[in-house]
Design an enzyme around this catalytic site. Structure first.
Site, PDB file in Angstrom:
ATOM      1  N   GLU A   1       0.840  -1.190   0.000  1.00 23.62           N
ATOM      2  CA  GLU A   1       0.000   0.000   0.000  1.00 23.62           C
ATOM      3  C   GLU A   1       0.885   1.253   0.000  1.00 23.62           C
ATOM      4  OE1 GLU A   1      -2.345   0.171   3.542  1.00 23.62           O
ATOM      5  OE2 GLU A   1      -3.182   2.155   3.086  1.00 23.62           O
TER       6      GLU A   1
ATOM      7  N   ASP B   1      -4.299  -0.116   9.706  1.00 25.88           N
ATOM      8  CA  ASP B   1      -5.372   0.825  10.051  1.00 25.88           C
ATOM      9  C   ASP B   1      -6.594   0.547   9.181  1.00 25.88           C
ATOM     10  OD1 ASP B   1      -4.696   1.714   7.573  1.00 25.88           O
ATOM     11  OD2 ASP B   1      -4.001   3.697   8.199  1.00 25.88           O
TER      12      ASP B   1
ATOM     13  N   ASP C   1      -7.871   2.087   6.577  1.00 21.51           N
ATOM     14  CA  ASP C   1      -7.686   2.110   5.127  1.00 21.51           C
ATOM     15  C   ASP C   1      -6.982   0.853   4.647  1.00 21.51           C
ATOM     16  OD1 ASP C   1      -8.979   4.464   4.616  1.00 21.51           O
ATOM     17  OD2 ASP C   1      -7.196   5.697   4.961  1.00 21.51           O
TER      18      ASP C   1
ATOM     19  N   ASP D   1      -1.169  -1.151   5.658  1.00 22.25           N
ATOM     20  CA  ASP D   1      -1.062  -0.565   6.996  1.00 22.25           C
ATOM     21  C   ASP D   1      -2.041  -1.231   7.950  1.00 22.25           C
ATOM     22  OD1 ASP D   1       0.836   1.199   6.124  1.00 22.25           O
ATOM     23  OD2 ASP D   1      -0.588   2.844   5.778  1.00 22.25           O
TER      24      ASP D   1
END
Ligand code: 0RA
Length: 663
Positions: free
Chosen positions: A454, A529, A531, A527
């Protein structure tokens, strides 16, 4: 004394036996009972020992999924009681102390002395493996299905369990430690109404986690309420004061409306078909929308048959035939040779097929494929007959469906031509590799890995940190295309997809060829998180829909970057989850200990990224199973369009589950 004598029989041999014995529990002399207790006890212990020794054989796994299966197992018994017509409400409650209760207002599990065993039927049901399965042949029992192992199995896997039964104005009680009763069933007082309440604490010696997830239970309870119209299922979380009540008089018609709630449908009312033959009950609800993928879900006795089976084949065959027949006879087809493929007829279709089958045979890798051959014909003739009737009676809706299907057929043809073109241009055949790809030098797919990373900055670190001999890096920029909202021709034209597919080398959809894969490890690295979780879900959904064999071959992985770096003096430790962080911080003590939370991969330098996440000697990779991909896909299809925040949270929780699997 029993008040049963003339009560109409309800279909359970086990309980019939129980009612033969004429005695109520409180009338039994305890001394008498203890004598036969010995022999039975050995048998019971052996059964429970087997469950505790090989829990995965009974409930699938001992991870968070297995934990939730315990709940489903207990709830299934109450659902059976509801299907028999005696129970209207089920309450599932996550208690503050980590236990979970399931309470229903059914007839209550019989407590009478079972003549054969000399003890309460309730105790047998709670402690003898397969007691329900063996004795209870009530027609469409959920038991006998996927994990229909009965409440005794849950009991054996619980640190403790207790059951309360209200019958004939009295309340009965028994408590168990790891499946073993502390004392005989006893009457503990008067009671109003009837019902059964089971409370248990999952055994932390068995399960990796014993923390119930509201979202996971919520999804299943909602689904059960849709599949069994009229039942009220209440879900309560005392830890967070959260609750939901699910009750759908419209059943699967409402289920379809729910899935489509944020899509544009082609006709306002879902089509509903139902029928019964030879004891097989079939219900189908369907509605077309303007999206480009099909969302057809099938259930047998409330179990999601992810792998399809005979009911699905019957449905698909009938859809193809009926829509082609109608297209021809109504002159909607312009050319005589115009013809819809099965896929064309299902583009944009949301459909729930729910069958009740008396003796279901479950087959396939995950035992979620219906094998009963008789069901194909039953579903097929039902759909042939009732759907053509519907089309004749609703010509405007029929025309809309046919036009959508024809468009799909034309798009498919266009996509085929476009793929031919891309092939001639060398886009998908690996001859022209994308510039963004930092390829590895090895050409042996079995040794090669590709990291789908990403963002460009993490991509940069990964390029510097990698072992270029066998590790390739492909940075993905931004969000990848949502496969539900785009047709194959659009997907094929999408730059991110092109780059990825070209790098992997297999092409997609009909032209997919697993033998051309350039890497045997395709590693999603995002990541930790929201997203990141979202991108992971999108990628899994894409692989699931268009490159499924990569998942089935075990080539898709999820990287596990650390969540924290903990430093004390010169020593540095990386930890990968909250629990590990808490215990390490406790161990090291706060003095002189520093804690760094990694929010993104980009915060790690190349060496750190290599050491923590990419070095085969030290990293953990989680292999994605087909079940994970199915879950990702389902989360996506069912939740698409929901208010953004809850959806994100949901995707995050469930995408995290995907990463919590063991290889
Ligand atoms: C068969 C017969 C009877 C009750 C049940 C099954 C029963 C089982 C469970 C499991 C969870 N909740 C339940 N509720 C009911 C009783 C037959 C009778 O009383 O006539």
């Amino acid at each position: 004394m029993l008040e049963n004598g003339q009560r109409p029989w309800t279909g359970s041999e086990f309980y019939r036996d129980a009612l033969d014995g004429d005695l109520m529990v409180e009338e039994t002399s305890d001394g008498q009972r203890k004598e036969d207790y010995g022999a039975d006890k050995i048998q019971v212990l052996e059964g429970l020992q087997a469950v505790r020794k090989r829990p995965a054989m009974y409930i699938g796994s001992t991870d968070v999924r297995g934990l939730h299966h315990l709940v489903y197992e207990v709830v299934d018994n109450s659902i059976d009681e509801a299907l028999a017509g005696y129970c209207s409400e089920i309450e599932v409650r996550i208690n503050n102390d980590g236990t979970l209760s399931v309470e229903d207002n059914g007839r209550g599990i019989p407590v009478e002395i079972h003549s054969k065993y000399g003890k309460s039927a309730l105790e047998i049901a709670m402690t003898v493996l397969h007691a329900g399965g063996k004795f209870d042949s009530s027609a469409y029992k959920v038991s006998g299905g996927l994990h229909g192992v009965g409440v005794s199995c849950v009991n054996g896997l619980s640190e403790w369990m207790e059951v309360r039964v209200k019958r004939v104005g009295r309340e009965y009680y028994q408590k168990y430690l790891r499946g073993i009763p502390l004392e005989p069933v006893k009457m503990i007082g008067p009671a109003e109404g009837r019902g059964t309440k089971v409370t248990f604490l999952a055994d932390s010696e068995i399960f990796e986690t014993i923390e119930f997830e509201y979202d996971t239970l919520q999804m299943r309870m909602r689904e059960l309420a849709f599949l069994n119209k009229g039942i009220t299922i209440k879900l309560i979380d005392k830890r967070a004061e959260r609750e939901d009540v699910f009750h759908y008089d419209g059943g699967i018609v409402e289920f379809v409306r729910y899935i489509n709630r944020n899509k544009t449908s082609l006709h306002p009312v879902p089509i509903f078909l139902e029928g019964e033959k030879d004891g097989v009950i079939v219900e189908i609800a369907m509605q077309y929308t303007d999206v480009y993928i099909e969302n057809v879900f099938s259930f047998v006795n409330n179990i999601n048959t992810h792998e399809g089976g005979t009911h699905m084949s019957g449905f698909k065959a009938a859809m193809t035939r009926t829509l082609n027949d109608y297209g021809r006879s109504s002159n909607i087809f312009k050319r005589i040779d115009e013809n819809l493929s099965g896929e064309d007829t299902r583009e944009g279709l949301t459909c729930i097929i729910s069958c009740k089958v008396p003796e279901p045979q479950f087959e396939g890798q995950t035992k979620t494929k219906l094998g009963n051959s008789e069901v194909k014909g039953i579903v097929e003739s039902l759909v042939n007959e009732k759907l053509s009737e519907f089309l004749l009676e609703n010509p405007a809706v029929a025309r809309g469906i046919l036009e959508k299907s024809l468009q799909a057929a034309r798009a498919r043809e266009a996509a085929r031509k476009a793929r031919e073109l891309t092939r001639r241009k060398g886009i998908f055949d690996g001859s022209g590799l994308p510039g963004k790809l930092a390829d590895c030098s090895s050409r042996d797919p079995a040794k090669c890995e590709i990291y789908l990373v990403e963002g460009d900055s993490a991509g940069g670190s990964a390029k510097q940190g990698r072992d270029r001999g066998f590790q390739a890096i492909l940075p993905l920029r931004g969000k990848i295309i949502n496969v539900e909202k785009a047709r194959l021709d659009k997907i094929v034209a999408n730059k991110e997809i092109q780059t990825m597919v070209t790098a992997i080398g297999t092409s997609i959809a009909e032209e997919f060829d697993i033998n051309k894969t350039r890497y045997h490890k395709i590693i999603i690295m995002t990541d930790a998180d929201v997203d990141g979780a979202h991108i992971r879900t999108l990628l899994l959904t894409f692989f699931f829909r268009y490159m499924r064999a990569l998942i089935e071959s075990g080539y898709i992985y999820v990287a596990q970057p650390p969540l924290y770096k903990i430093k004390k003096g010169k020593a540095e430790h990386y930890v990968y989850n909250e629990k590990a962080k808490d215990s390490l911080v406790a161990e090291l003590g706060p003095h002189g200990t520093s804690l760094q939370r990694y929010k993104g991969l980009g915060e790690m330098n190349p060496i750190q990224l290599w050491e923590t996440t990419m070095d085969p000697a030290t990293r953990t990779l989680k292999r994605v199973t087909i079940e994970d991909a199915v879950a990702a896909d389902e989360v996506f299809s069912m939740l698409m369009g929901e208010a953004v925040e809850p959806r994100r949270e949901f995707i995050e929780t469930h995408a995290r589950e995907v990463t919590n699997l063991d290889i």
